[in-house]
Scaffold this active site. Structure first.
Site, PDB file in Angstrom:
ATOM      1  N   PRO A   6       0.778  -1.245   0.000  1.00 51.74           N
ATOM      2  CA  PRO A   6       0.000   0.000   0.000  1.00 51.74           C
ATOM      3  C   PRO A   6       0.812   1.300   0.000  1.00 51.74           C
ATOM      4  O   PRO A   6       0.788   2.084   0.952  1.00 51.74           O
ATOM      5  CB  PRO A   6      -0.830  -0.128   1.277  1.00 51.74           C
ATOM      6  CG  PRO A   6       0.065  -0.898   2.201  1.00 51.74           C
ATOM      7  CD  PRO A   6       0.781  -1.889   1.315  1.00 51.74           C
ATOM      8  N   CYS A   7       1.491   1.567  -1.097  1.00 49.36           N
ATOM      9  CA  CYS A   7       2.229   2.834  -1.182  1.00 49.36           C
ATOM     10  C   CYS A   7       1.281   4.023  -1.232  1.00 49.36           C
ATOM     11  O   CYS A   7       1.700   5.156  -0.986  1.00 49.36           O
ATOM     12  CB  CYS A   7       3.180   2.835  -2.374  1.00 49.36           C
ATOM     13  SG  CYS A   7       2.405   2.575  -3.959  1.00 49.36           S
ATOM     14  N   HIS A   8      -0.008   3.762  -1.488  1.00 41.36           N
ATOM     15  CA  HIS A   8      -0.993   4.858  -1.461  1.00 41.36           C
ATOM     16  C   HIS A   8      -1.169   5.425  -0.052  1.00 41.36           C
ATOM     17  O   HIS A   8      -1.703   6.511   0.112  1.00 41.36           O
ATOM     18  CB  HIS A   8      -2.337   4.389  -2.033  1.00 41.36           C
ATOM     19  CG  HIS A   8      -2.982   3.279  -1.257  1.00 41.36           C
ATOM     20  ND1 HIS A   8      -2.669   1.950  -1.470  1.00 41.36           N
ATOM     21  CD2 HIS A   8      -3.909   3.306  -0.278  1.00 41.36           C
ATOM     22  CE1 HIS A   8      -3.390   1.203  -0.642  1.00 41.36           C
ATOM     23  NE2 HIS A   8      -4.152   2.007   0.098  1.00 41.36           N
TER      24      HIS A   8
END
Length: 184
Positions: free
Chosen positions: A147-149
């Site tokens: 989850p780089c978001h």
């Protein structure tokens, strides 16, 4: 003793995964998912990443259906329905040692929370590596699952997202982690 590279080719399976934010291109090895990206990304980028995987695994690429894709589709469906906060689909990360360490830190960020790039670098025990951390986030080959978001700029700015800031905002709002005004 001399080592020889095997002439045996491996297989990379590919498929299309449907999501409310658009179709995604998925790739798996025999061990797990190694790539998941939105089709709206530059086709050259997807092809470059796929070629990197082909070379790394000494593999041919074929469209296929397998247990990893079934699990991935099910878990993404549950995620977008608000029923899943963690993913269990097996992953096989392909990147430098530093990139993999960054991606492992990303997987520790809880659902519904965000951290800054600086905080992510501090979690790596390398606070001066903010720019390198941001670059590694941008090379994340497995969107949503890694989850780089959930990483935003200091001061609450949204920061970038390889698949487009609009998708990042929608993912953060889905997780109720960015319900305040968006700062461009």
């Amino acid at each position: 003793m001399r080592s020889y590279k095997s002439d045996k080719k491996n297989i990379l399976a590919t498929t299309v995964i449907k999501t409310p934010l658009g179709d995604m291109f998925a790739v798996s090895t025999q061990k797990g998912i190694c790539m998941l990206n939105y089709y709206n990304q530059n086709e050259e980028t997807i092809q470059k990443d796929l070629n990197k995987m082909k070379k790394f695994f000494n593999a041919d690429v074929i469209p296929a259906h397998n247990k990893f894709f079934e699990c991935l589709q099910k878990e993404l469906d549950e995620y977008f329905e608000g029923k899943r906060k963690e993913f269990t689909v097996p992953l096989q990360l392909v990147g430098t040692t530093f990139q993999q360490s960054v991606w492992k830190i990303l997987q520790l960020i809880p659902y519904g929370e965000t951290v800054s790039y600086l905080e992510e670098a501090q979690l790596l025990k390398n606070p001066k590596a903010v720019r390198a951390v941001a670059n590694a986030n941008g090379r994340n080959p497995i969107s949503i699952i890694i989850p780089c978001h959930r990483v935003i700029a200091s001061g609450g700015k949204i920061g970038g997202y390889t698949s487009g800031v609009d998708k990042k905002i929608k993912l953060l709002k889905l997780e109720n982690s960015y319900d305040y005004d968006i700062i461009p």
